[in-house]
Enzyme design. Structure first.
Site, short mmCIF file in Angstrom:
data_model
loop_
_atom_site.label_atom_id
_atom_site.label_comp_id
_atom_site.label_asym_id
_atom_site.label_seq_id
_atom_site.Cartn_x
_atom_site.Cartn_y
_atom_site.Cartn_z
N GLY A 48 10.06 15.24 24.76
CA GLY A 48 8.90 15.05 23.90
C GLY A 48 8.68 16.27 23.05
CD GLN A 53 5.80 21.07 21.78
OE1 GLN A 53 5.89 19.85 21.73
NE2 GLN A 53 6.41 21.78 22.71
CB CYS A 90 5.77 23.40 27.67
SG CYS A 90 5.19 23.19 25.98
CG LEU A 91 11.06 21.85 24.46
CD1 LEU A 91 11.30 20.84 23.35
CD2 LEU A 91 12.38 22.42 24.96
CG HIS A 132 3.35 17.91 27.90
ND1 HIS A 132 3.60 18.83 28.89
CD2 HIS A 132 3.72 18.52 26.73
CE1 HIS A 132 4.08 19.95 28.34
NE2 HIS A 132 4.19 19.78 27.04
CD GLU A 133 5.20 16.20 23.87
OE1 GLU A 133 4.80 17.02 23.02
OE2 GLU A 133 6.01 16.50 24.76
CG HIS A 136 1.87 20.17 22.73
ND1 HIS A 136 1.79 21.54 22.86
CD2 HIS A 136 2.92 19.79 23.52
CE1 HIS A 136 2.74 21.97 23.69
NE2 HIS A 136 3.44 20.92 24.11
#
Ligand code: ZN
Length: 182
Positions: A48, A53, A90-91, A132-133, A136
């Site tokens: 994702g 991000q 998380c990236l 999660h997304e 963000h």
């Protein structure tokens, strides 16, 4: 326009804490960004990725947990049910893994990249990744869910990320400590 070099922003970058704006008019620009975001997500072995991000402040995300690619614009959770807790990475917070309590089932309303309304019933892992997304898009990160002892233990790592993001250094994608990268 066709070539936009997207870069994953890491902890400390202001764009991760900004609330994303609603996309009022969906254009080719949004479709290009979404497809570049998907490419970057796959390249980073993530499942994702949300627009903040990569430094964009519009409400867009991509998700693919292996069952197909979702590109969502203006996603909103309209119903939550049940509980689950999965270890998330998380990236944008590389090397950190946190168990987050979330709903097990969510209904999401959004628009697709052509502006058509979508209603999505997501369960289990897909529900986790979507939440999660969508976090963000609200400027929220997994570290916000960490219990105090975890916050203390990862403090040094986060400080190092902050410094690196100030110097616009690329994050080290080989420091993954968590299966799930979002
Ligand atoms: Zn993330």
């Amino acid at each position: 326009m066709e070539e936009i070099a997207l870069r994953i922003r890491v902890y400390g970058d202001a764009s991760l804490r900004r609330k994303a704006r609603l996309v009022r008019k969906i254009t080719k620009y949004h479709r290009v960004i979404l497809s570049q975001m998907a490419q970057l997500m796959y390249a980073e072995s993530g499942v994702g990725l949300a627009a903040p991000q990569v430094g964009f402040d519009e409400a867009m995300l991509v998700v693919d947990i292996g069952s197909g690619l979702y590109k969502l614009i203006n996603p909103v959770i309209v119903r939550k049910q049940g509980r689950q807790s999965i270890e998330e990475g998380c990236l944008s917070v590389p090397g950190v893994c946190i168990k987050v309590k979330r709903a097990k089932n969510v209904i999401i309303q959004a628009q697709d990249e052509d502006g058509r309304p979508i209603s999505l019933n997501a369960e289990d892992l897909l529900a986790c990744v979507m939440q999660h997304e969508i976090d963000h898009l609200q400027g929220k990160l997994i570290v916000d869910y960490a219990p105090l002892f975890k916050k203390i233990s990862i403090r040094k790592k986060l400080e190092a990320m902050k410094q690196a993001s100030k110097n616009e250094k690329m994050h080290q994608s080989n420091t993954k400590s968590c299966e799930l990268q979002l």
